[in-house]
Motif scaffolding. Structure first.
Motif, PDB file in Angstrom:
ATOM      1  N   GLU A 187      45.026  20.841   9.086  1.00  0.00           N
ATOM      2  CA  GLU A 187      44.112  20.257   8.609  1.00  0.00           C
ATOM      3  C   GLU A 187      44.325  18.989   7.376  1.00  0.00           C
ATOM      4  OE1 GLU A 187      40.763  22.594   7.945  1.00  0.00           O
ATOM      5  OE2 GLU A 187      40.773  23.237  10.208  1.00  0.00           O
ATOM      6  N   HIS A 188      45.620  19.362   6.738  1.00  0.00           N
ATOM      7  CA  HIS A 188      46.024  18.695   5.539  1.00  0.00           C
ATOM      8  C   HIS A 188      46.328  17.136   5.937  1.00  0.00           C
ATOM      9  CE1 HIS A 188      47.522  17.628   1.910  1.00  0.00           C
ATOM     10  NE2 HIS A 188      48.954  17.043   2.531  1.00  0.00           N
ATOM     11  N   GLU A 189      45.699  16.171   5.310  1.00  0.00           N
ATOM     12  CA  GLU A 189      46.051  14.703   5.690  1.00  0.00           C
ATOM     13  C   GLU A 189      47.437  14.595   4.515  1.00  0.00           C
ATOM     14  OE1 GLU A 189      43.897  10.412   4.936  1.00  0.00           O
ATOM     15  OE2 GLU A 189      42.771  12.344   5.313  1.00  0.00           O
ATOM     16  N   ILE A 190      48.514  14.173   5.137  1.00  0.00           N
ATOM     17  CA  ILE A 190      49.619  13.811   4.363  1.00  0.00           C
ATOM     18  C   ILE A 190      49.361  12.263   3.699  1.00  0.00           C
ATOM     19  CG2 ILE A 190      50.864  12.767   6.365  1.00  0.00           C
ATOM     20  CD1 ILE A 190      52.228  15.544   3.859  1.00  0.00           C
ATOM     21  N   HIS A 191      50.271  12.419   2.692  1.00  0.00           N
ATOM     22  CA  HIS A 191      50.287  10.923   2.206  1.00  0.00           C
ATOM     23  C   HIS A 191      51.144   9.840   2.856  1.00  0.00           C
ATOM     24  CE1 HIS A 191      53.187  13.560   0.304  1.00  0.00           C
ATOM     25  NE2 HIS A 191      54.118  12.426   0.194  1.00  0.00           N
ATOM     26  N   THR A 192      50.966   8.669   2.746  1.00  0.00           N
ATOM     27  CA  THR A 192      51.989   7.757   3.593  1.00  0.00           C
ATOM     28  C   THR A 192      53.131   7.107   2.284  1.00  0.00           C
ATOM     29  OG1 THR A 192      50.474   6.033   3.138  1.00  0.00           O
ATOM     30  CG2 THR A 192      50.339   7.264   5.089  1.00  0.00           C
ATOM     31  N   GLU A 193      54.151   6.963   2.770  1.00  0.00           N
ATOM     32  CA  GLU A 193      55.093   6.440   1.707  1.00  0.00           C
ATOM     33  C   GLU A 193      55.961   5.214   2.570  1.00  0.00           C
ATOM     34  OE1 GLU A 193      55.965  10.242  -0.806  1.00  0.00           O
ATOM     35  OE2 GLU A 193      56.690  10.202   1.307  1.00  0.00           O
ATOM     36  N   HIS A 194      56.151   4.348   1.872  1.00  0.00           N
ATOM     37  CA  HIS A 194      57.005   3.232   2.443  1.00  0.00           C
ATOM     38  C   HIS A 194      58.304   3.423   2.713  1.00  0.00           C
ATOM     39  CE1 HIS A 194      57.828  -1.105   3.399  1.00  0.00           C
ATOM     40  NE2 HIS A 194      58.986  -0.929   2.913  1.00  0.00           N
ATOM     41  N   TYR A 195      58.920   3.106   4.063  1.00  0.00           N
ATOM     42  CA  TYR A 195      60.312   3.556   4.085  1.00  0.00           C
ATOM     43  C   TYR A 195      61.012   2.224   4.799  1.00  0.00           C
ATOM     44  CZ  TYR A 195      59.959   3.361   9.233  1.00  0.00           C
ATOM     45  OH  TYR A 195      59.769   2.849  10.650  1.00  0.00           O
ATOM     46  N   GLU A 196      62.406   2.032   4.787  1.00  0.00           N
ATOM     47  CA  GLU A 196      62.977   1.151   5.264  1.00  0.00           C
ATOM     48  C   GLU A 196      64.534   1.738   5.657  1.00  0.00           C
ATOM     49  OE1 GLU A 196      63.618  -2.619   3.033  1.00  0.00           O
ATOM     50  OE2 GLU A 196      61.536  -2.372   2.079  1.00  0.00           O
ATOM     51  N   ILE A 197      64.914   1.250   6.999  1.00  0.00           N
ATOM     52  CA  ILE A 197      66.256   1.713   7.438  1.00  0.00           C
ATOM     53  C   ILE A 197      66.879   0.521   8.078  1.00  0.00           C
ATOM     54  CG2 ILE A 197      67.365   3.240   8.993  1.00  0.00           C
ATOM     55  CD1 ILE A 197      65.367   5.088   9.177  1.00  0.00           C
ATOM     56  N   SER A 198      67.917  -0.046   7.446  1.00  0.00           N
ATOM     57  CA  SER A 198      68.600  -1.098   7.792  1.00  0.00           C
ATOM     58  C   SER A 198      69.013  -0.948   9.418  1.00  0.00           C
ATOM     59  CB  SER A 198      69.738  -1.662   6.951  1.00  0.00           C
ATOM     60  OG  SER A 198      70.841  -0.554   6.991  1.00  0.00           O
ATOM     61  N   PRO A 199      69.409  -1.920   9.739  1.00  0.00           N
ATOM     62  CA  PRO A 199      69.977  -1.901  11.238  1.00  0.00           C
ATOM     63  C   PRO A 199      71.504  -1.263  11.135  1.00  0.00           C
ATOM     64  CG  PRO A 199      68.951  -4.210  11.044  1.00  0.00           C
ATOM     65  CD  PRO A 199      69.060  -3.570   9.657  1.00  0.00           C
ATOM     66  N   GLY A 200      71.980  -1.613   9.859  1.00  0.00           N
ATOM     67  CA  GLY A 200      73.419  -1.147   9.942  1.00  0.00           C
ATOM     68  C   GLY A 200      73.665   0.418   9.450  1.00  0.00           C
ATOM     69  N   ALA A 201      72.458   0.854   8.876  1.00  0.00           N
ATOM     70  CA  ALA A 201      72.616   2.283   8.447  1.00  0.00           C
ATOM     71  C   ALA A 201      72.238   3.111   9.762  1.00  0.00           C
ATOM     72  CB  ALA A 201      71.143   2.487   7.472  1.00  0.00           C
ATOM     73  N   ALA A 202      71.148   2.507  10.502  1.00  0.00           N
ATOM     74  CA  ALA A 202      70.677   3.041  11.867  1.00  0.00           C
ATOM     75  C   ALA A 202      71.905   3.025  12.900  1.00  0.00           C
ATOM     76  CB  ALA A 202      69.649   2.183  12.473  1.00  0.00           C
ATOM     77  N   GLU A 203      72.735   2.107  12.883  1.00  0.00           N
ATOM     78  CA  GLU A 203      73.852   2.259  13.832  1.00  0.00           C
ATOM     79  C   GLU A 203      75.055   3.144  13.223  1.00  0.00           C
ATOM     80  OE1 GLU A 203      76.508   2.081  16.533  1.00  0.00           O
ATOM     81  OE2 GLU A 203      74.577   1.463  16.942  1.00  0.00           O
ATOM     82  N   ARG A 204      75.305   3.276  12.056  1.00  0.00           N
ATOM     83  CA  ARG A 204      76.159   4.032  11.760  1.00  0.00           C
ATOM     84  C   ARG A 204      75.619   5.677  11.819  1.00  0.00           C
ATOM     85  NH1 ARG A 204      76.821   2.532   5.591  1.00  0.00           N
ATOM     86  NH2 ARG A 204      78.425   4.360   5.461  1.00  0.00           N
ATOM     87  N   ILE A 205      74.553   5.899  11.535  1.00  0.00           N
ATOM     88  CA  ILE A 205      73.736   7.305  11.944  1.00  0.00           C
ATOM     89  C   ILE A 205      74.040   7.754  13.422  1.00  0.00           C
ATOM     90  CG2 ILE A 205      71.912   8.701  11.929  1.00  0.00           C
ATOM     91  CD1 ILE A 205      71.097   7.009   9.370  1.00  0.00           C
ATOM     92  N   ASN A 206      73.815   6.631  14.177  1.00  0.00           N
ATOM     93  CA  ASN A 206      73.550   7.014  15.794  1.00  0.00           C
ATOM     94  C   ASN A 206      75.092   6.855  16.093  1.00  0.00           C
ATOM     95  OD1 ASN A 206      70.743   6.813  15.967  1.00  0.00           O
ATOM     96  ND2 ASN A 206      70.801   4.626  16.184  1.00  0.00           N
ATOM     97  N   ALA A 207      75.909   6.230  15.756  1.00  0.00           N
ATOM     98  CA  ALA A 207      77.375   6.539  16.014  1.00  0.00           C
ATOM     99  C   ALA A 207      77.996   7.715  15.586  1.00  0.00           C
ATOM    100  CB  ALA A 207      78.127   5.102  15.190  1.00  0.00           C
ATOM    101  N   ALA A 208      77.583   8.120  14.499  1.00  0.00           N
ATOM    102  CA  ALA A 208      78.140   9.520  14.248  1.00  0.00           C
ATOM    103  C   ALA A 208      77.392  10.649  14.777  1.00  0.00           C
ATOM    104  CB  ALA A 208      77.645   9.809  12.734  1.00  0.00           C
ATOM    105  N   ARG A 209      76.191  10.389  15.366  1.00  0.00           N
ATOM    106  CA  ARG A 209      75.701  11.624  16.098  1.00  0.00           C
ATOM    107  C   ARG A 209      76.382  11.468  17.572  1.00  0.00           C
ATOM    108  NH1 ARG A 209      71.100  11.714  18.094  1.00  0.00           N
ATOM    109  NH2 ARG A 209      70.660  13.725  18.052  1.00  0.00           N
ATOM    110  N   ARG A 210      76.963  10.221  18.009  1.00  0.00           N
ATOM    111  CA  ARG A 210      77.346   9.975  19.227  1.00  0.00           C
ATOM    112  C   ARG A 210      78.817  10.949  19.182  1.00  0.00           C
ATOM    113  NH1 ARG A 210      75.157   4.838  19.378  1.00  0.00           N
ATOM    114  NH2 ARG A 210      77.084   3.912  18.648  1.00  0.00           N
ATOM    115  N   GLN A 211      79.326  10.912  17.979  1.00  0.00           N
ATOM    116  CA  GLN A 211      80.645  11.497  17.856  1.00  0.00           C
ATOM    117  C   GLN A 211      80.600  12.820  17.687  1.00  0.00           C
ATOM    118  OE1 GLN A 211      81.929   8.986  14.381  1.00  0.00           O
ATOM    119  NE2 GLN A 211      82.180   7.240  15.708  1.00  0.00           N
TER     120      GLN A 211
END
Length: 361
Positions: free
Chosen positions: A241-265
């Motif tokens: 029942e707890h209402e979590i606080h919200t926080e602003h986030y950003e993930i760049s296209p380059g960072a997302a691609e590098r993380i996804n590529a690492a997972r594929r590997q």
């Protein structure tokens, strides 16, 4: 966004409590960042080992990917007086939302305010450097304040603000701020906006990062501007029942691609801190693929949550009954986490923001 549980877990807040001697709450950082202690927890077996953080290159695999949060803490704690004369302490919470007003000299922010009497909408607060504020609204201990300043608001905060240390760090005012402006910040902090630090990153020094990179470990940055809401207690008996606080986030296209590529590997994704964990898991689809973008992260992780991307995490020791303790319990199991915490207490580890670290594999 609350994640429902699919397994038979207890949700009573009392299950996430433990007894911590007050003298184990770290009031100052380690003499050198990488000299902090490091508890290694195997989440499959529950076995633990005791190391130093500078041994991290020996613990991680050369193929691992570290994901760190590059948010930077701003000196957002300011002191003023209400127009009626009472003292007021205001914490500007950038992470919970700030907007520029129609007038270039106005800035509207979410805040927490400490005063002898809770300020009502319309209350004016006067600060140094010609800065003033007017309370617009109040809701459940959080306020919306319109600030007026001839100078750029961000610059005024840099001049008159103090580092917003957590409430459990208690020392005389004259022992704070100057050293904390450096200590209460990661060495890779780059993007202003946090009201609290991603403290798991405190243990990294520049030489240690260089050593990790020489081993072949890739380091990728994401951003989540930590809100002071991270210290807000859970006030319900059923954690769902707890209402979590919200926080602003950003993930760049380059960072997302590098993380996804690492997972594929087949490389392991190691999140540094619960803020990096929440950012990655919030941005991941059911298969664990990360989408680039920005917005408000409202992911509440507690036991029963199925992790999609994060395979290991580096974290500090968290407060009893806190959402962060629930997050690590969801990753390694509540009983294993509490057993590891009890062992850390027996061995006199230092707890919370300026305390020691653990890696959960």
């Amino acid at each position: 966004m609350t994640m429902s549980c699919t397994e038979d877990h207890g949700f009573d807040i009392s299950l996430f409590d433990y007894d911590l001697p007050e003298d184990l709450i770290a009031q100052h950082p380690a003499d050198r960042r990488e000299n902090s202690r490091l508890l290694v927890l195997d989440r499959q077996s529950g076995q633990t080992a005791h190391r130093r953080f500078y041994e991290l290159p020996l613990i991680l695999n050369a193929s691992d990917v570290l994901v760190v949060n590059d948010t930077r803490v701003i000196p957002a704690r300011i002191f003023g007086h209400k127009s009626t004369g009472g003292r007021a302490e205001v914490l500007v919470d950038y992470a919970d939302g700030c907007t520029t007003g129609t007038d270039p000299h106005t800035f509207e922010c979410s805040c927490m305010i400490r005063a002898s009497r809770a300020p009502k909408p319309g209350t004016r607060i006067l600060f140094d450097r010609g800065l003033s504020g007017r309370v617009i609204s109040a809701d459940k201990g959080k306020y919306r304040v319109e600030f007026i300043s001839e100078a750029p608001f961000h610059k005024v905060l840099q001049d008159i603000g103090r580092v917003p240390l957590p409430p459990y760090i208690r020392r005389p005012e004259n022992e704070s701020d100057n050293r904390d402006r450096e200590n209460y910040q990661t060495v890779y902090a780059a993007r202003d906006g946090a009201a609290a630090a991603p403290t798991a990153g405190f243990h990294f020094s520049t030489p240690l990062i260089d050593e990790l990179r020489k081993k072949g470990i890739e380091i990728i940055t994401v951003t989540l501007h930590v809100s002071y809401g991270t210290f807000m207690p859970v006030r319900v008996s059923d954690i769902r029942e707890h209402e979590i606080h919200t926080e602003h986030y950003e993930i760049s296209p380059g960072a997302a691609e590098r993380i996804n590529a690492a997972r594929r590997q087949g490389r392991r994704i190691v999140a540094v801190g619960t803020t990096s964990v929440r950012t990655l898991e919030y941005a991941a689809d059911k298969e664990g693929t990360i989408s680039p973008g920005s917005g408000q992260c409202d992911l509440f992780i507690y036991p029963g949550y199925r992790y999609k991307t994060v395979e290991a995490m580096i974290t500090n020791f968290h407060l009893p009954k806190s959402t962060l303790l629930m997050l690590v319990s969801a990753f390694a199991g509540r009983k294993s986490i509490l057993a590891a915490y009890n062992e850390a207490i027996k061995k006199r580890y230092r707890f919370f923001s300026y305390g020691d670290a653990m890696i959960i594999e």
